[in-house]
Design an enzyme around this catalytic site. Structure first.
Site, PDB file in Angstrom:
ATOM      1  N   ASP A 560     -35.542  -6.034  -3.373  1.00  0.00           N
ATOM      2  CA  ASP A 560     -36.849  -6.641  -3.599  1.00  0.00           C
ATOM      3  C   ASP A 560     -36.679  -8.096  -4.002  1.00  0.00           C
ATOM      4  O   ASP A 560     -35.787  -8.441  -4.765  1.00  0.00           O
ATOM      5  CB  ASP A 560     -37.583  -5.872  -4.706  1.00  0.00           C
ATOM      6  CG  ASP A 560     -39.008  -6.346  -4.879  1.00  0.00           C
ATOM      7  OD1 ASP A 560     -39.583  -6.856  -3.900  1.00  0.00           O
ATOM      8  OD2 ASP A 560     -39.540  -6.200  -5.998  1.00  0.00           O
ATOM      9  N   CYS A 592     -43.442  -3.624   6.579  1.00  0.00           N
ATOM     10  CA  CYS A 592     -42.754  -3.606   5.289  1.00  0.00           C
ATOM     11  C   CYS A 592     -43.813  -3.257   4.252  1.00  0.00           C
ATOM     12  O   CYS A 592     -44.437  -2.207   4.355  1.00  0.00           O
ATOM     13  CB  CYS A 592     -42.058  -4.940   5.012  1.00  0.00           C
ATOM     14  SG  CYS A 592     -43.015  -6.394   5.446  1.00  0.00           S
ATOM     15  N   SER A 593     -44.069  -4.121   3.291  1.00  0.00           N
ATOM     16  CA  SER A 593     -45.149  -3.865   2.337  1.00  0.00           C
ATOM     17  C   SER A 593     -46.400  -4.621   2.763  1.00  0.00           C
ATOM     18  O   SER A 593     -47.458  -4.039   2.942  1.00  0.00           O
ATOM     19  CB  SER A 593     -44.729  -4.280   0.925  1.00  0.00           C
ATOM     20  OG  SER A 593     -45.733  -3.950  -0.014  1.00  0.00           O
ATOM     21  N   GLY A 595     -46.236  -6.684   5.540  1.00  0.00           N
ATOM     22  CA  GLY A 595     -46.145  -6.809   6.993  1.00  0.00           C
ATOM     23  C   GLY A 595     -45.942  -8.224   7.468  1.00  0.00           C
ATOM     24  O   GLY A 595     -46.335  -8.557   8.597  1.00  0.00           O
TER      25      GLY A 595
END
Length: 669
Positions: A560, A592-593, A595
């Site tokens: 992260d 992903c989270s 995008g």
């Protein structure tokens, strides 16, 4: 300035400005007022010469130009001009060549200087160091004969006089505690945003500082992604940083400017930009004979304002910045303190020769061959751009959102709860429109098509955010309507204890029922290192009685707010994705989270691999521009961009990806 050989010079124009020319391992660097304004790498320079007090460098012409670029500088004396020329010859030979190239004399006399570099090059030195055996040296140690003085403790009376040093006074930004309530979808880029890997945090301040882009240390508010989606909170207060001294500012390439208003309370300058305009805060005008014009250091048009009275303005709207400047007049000192990035850093983009357009000076390759082998040229220029920092500097100047493209659908009240982050919205023109959505036709996703010139290949993607609990049905409906058979997930479900993506699939051999759509997990395989997970799903549409097999590939080893530790592992995963795409014409779903960050990195990497196989030049900045024209903010941070550029160069230089035989060019004779 470490390792820079500085030479005083003047610009050969009407201004006749004082500058310094620095000779470095990468090339010739131009400094003005201790600020780097230009860099000419050795690969761009094809000729170095001097005539009396004038020093010249000739740059390799662009492929689209039919003329040569010759730059000249006025030196102080003839001797200083010749010394600069010698220094350039030595540096170019040492850092660029494998061995000094010395040509024998053809005549008993020669014209011009006889100087040449005859020592070992960097390549020869490194090779010799690798081959040289290490000698084990033995040392005979003996006890020291120095006299040890005994220390006498101070009297009791003196001990009583000891006063401990005063403790550091509390600072206004220490121990801030804020209460959190329900909030709307949080910002991924804004006042309290952190430079994350895929959530819009473009202010990447914790990474290594490249040339042309001096930045300040990372600030301390919480991450923007540390709250769940349903929470709401008020905008955080302005974040004050410890005051910067002139010495600290100069060390980081910044300028600290103090301005006192005149009798009428005016400073004498205007600013433009702001987070609402997707522009940095820039000085648009400085009125002559005003405090801003007479102060020292002087404020110049084009300077980027980073801090106002020690408050970070990078995430502020234009009106907030103006109000902050006006409010400084009401403070007791009435002084305005600005931390600015000099305009030369930005003007260099126009004045400096673009690092991507010049062909490196290779003696064994002719001009015709250079044009024919554009791929090799682009890889050499890519390496030079990475080494000099110019590659990352140009990325930071690229627009995050395509000007003129609207995102109105994402802002509608009925669609706001479908966005994971409120500032990551899909363009209306390229957004995915659901035909059978249960709650409307909106989903936070865009079509991204990447064309490979010269091959007829178009890689089709759907770049989207990680599904929310309330968008899982829409996600699978999108997969059905797009007829996709491959889903690539480049994020874990949870990072640092925070949910990044809702689990939208069932466990092994279980079925997830979503109305008329049933998803069954038929296979799950974890890579031995635990970095990847590969799954197979069976998607059944009960209305049409159609079954579709879906391949699911998840990348776990991506930290992260960072980049993968091993680029070779990342290249291996990308190769697995490419093998799964063989024969596919339907779009691949990548998320992903948010995008945009890790999603953009994967798409750029796969596009670059296809370009290498097609024997086409690879210009990463053009690829990012093409992606951002279809989805906002693709590839978020400078660290992500640098990582993927290094991966592209490694894939080519180590032969992981090679031009296919059918795309080999023939060099004209």
């Amino acid at each position: 300035m470490y390792g820079v050989d500085l030479h005083r010079a003047r610009v050969r124009d009407t201004t006749n400005k004082d500058i310094h020319l620095g000779v470095t391992s990468m090339g010739l660097v131009v400094f003005q007022n201790n600020v780097r304004i230009n860099t000419f790498s050795w690969s761009k320079i094809v000729k170095i010469s001097f005539k009396r007090k004038e020093f010249f460098i000739q740059l390799r012409r662009e492929l689209s130009e039919n003329y040569d670029t010759l730059l000249g500088f006025n030196m102080v004396t003839y001797r200083s001009s010749k010394n600069l020329w010698k220094s350039c010859v030595e540096h170019h030979t040492f850092f660029r060549l494998h061995s000094p190239q010395i040509q024998g004399r053809r005549f008993p006399f020669t014209l011009g200087s006889k100087f040449h570099y005859s020592g070992r090059t960097e390549f020869q030195t490194v090779e010799e160091g690798r081959q040289r055996a290490r000698l084990q040296r033995h040392f005979i140690r003996s006890p020291s004969k120095r006299l040890m003085l005994q220390t006498v403790p101070p009297p009791v009376e003196e001990k009583a006089k000891y006063v401990p040093p005063p403790a550091r006074p509390p600072r206004p930004y220490d121990n801030k505690v804020t209460s959190l309530g329900a909030r709307e979808p949080r910002r991924a880029w804004g006042e309290a945003a952190h430079p994350s890997d895929d959530e819009g945090g473009f202010l990447d301040r914790g990474e290594e500082l490249p040339p042309f882009s001096p930045v300040l240390p990372a600030r301390g508010p919480p991450y923007a992604d540390e709250d769940i989606v349903s929470e709401r909170t008020a905008s955080p207060p302005l974040y004050a940083v410890p005051p910067y001294t002139e010495a600290q500012a100069a060390e980081e390439g910044l300028v600290l400017i103090r301005i006192t208003p005149d009798e009428q309370g005016r400073f004498g300058f205007n600013v433009k930009g702001g987070s609402d305009l997707n522009m940095p805060i820039l000085v648009s005008r400085v009125v002559p004979n005003t405090p801003a014009d007479r102060c020292y250091p002087k404020l110049n048009e084009g300077d980027q304002v980073l801090f106002i009275n020690h408050h970070d303005v990078s995430g502020m709207m234009h009106e907030q910045v103006v109000n902050l400047i006006r409010a400084s007049r009401d403070s007791p000192p009435g002084e305005l303190i600005l931390m600015v990035k000099p305009s030369a850093v930005y003007e260099a983009r126009d004045e400096e020769e673009p690092p991507y357009q010049y062909v490196p000076d290779l003696p064994h390759v002719t001009a015709v061959a250079d044009r024919a082998d554009a791929l090799a040229e682009s890889m050499l220029l890519l390496a030079d751009g990475l080494a000099s920092g110019a590659l990352v500097a140009q990325f930071e100047q690229l627009y995050r959102k395509k000007p003129g493209l609207l995102t109105d659908e994402a802002k509608k009240s009925e669609n706001q709860n479908k966005n994971r982050y409120r500032d990551i919205s899909p363009y209306d023109v390229t957004r995915v429109i659901l035909m059978g959505g249960t709650s409307g036709d909106y989903i936070n996703a865009n079509y991204v098509n990447m064309e490979i010139p010269g091959s007829g290949i178009i890689n089709r993607y759907i770049a989207t955010q990680g599904p929310l609990p309330n968008t899982v049905v829409d996600f699978w409906q999108m997969v059905v309507e797009a007829q996709s058979t491959l889903v690539v997930m480049v994020t874990p479900l949870v990072e640092r204890g925070r949910t990044k993506c809702h689990q939208y699939w069932p466990t092994l051999l279980q079925t997830l029922e979503l109305g008329h759509l049933h998803v069954t997990c038929t296979k799950e395989e974890v890579e031995p290192t635990g970095s990847f997970v590969f799954r197979e799903f069976r998607l059944t549409n009960l209305e049409t009685e159609e079954e579709r097999h879906i391949s699911h590939m998840q990348y776990l080893a991506w930290p992260d707010h960072g980049v993968p530790d091993d680029s070779l592992q990342f290249l291996g995963f990308t190769e697995r994705v490419r093998k799964a795409r063989v024969g596919m014409v339907e779009p691949t779903v990548v998320h992903c989270s948010a995008g945009i960050g890790r999603t953009g990195v994967l798409i750029l990497m796969e596009t670059a691999m296809c370009l290498i196989e097609a024997n086409e030049p690879v210009y990463p900045l053009d690829i990012v521009r093409a992606m951002r024209d279809q989805r906002t903010m693709m590839i978020q941070t400078a660290s992500q961009y640098r990582f993927v550029c290094e991966s592209v160069h490694r894939a080519y230089s180590e032969g992981i990806v090679k031009p296919l035989p059918e795309f080999h060019r023939k060099i004209p004779e």
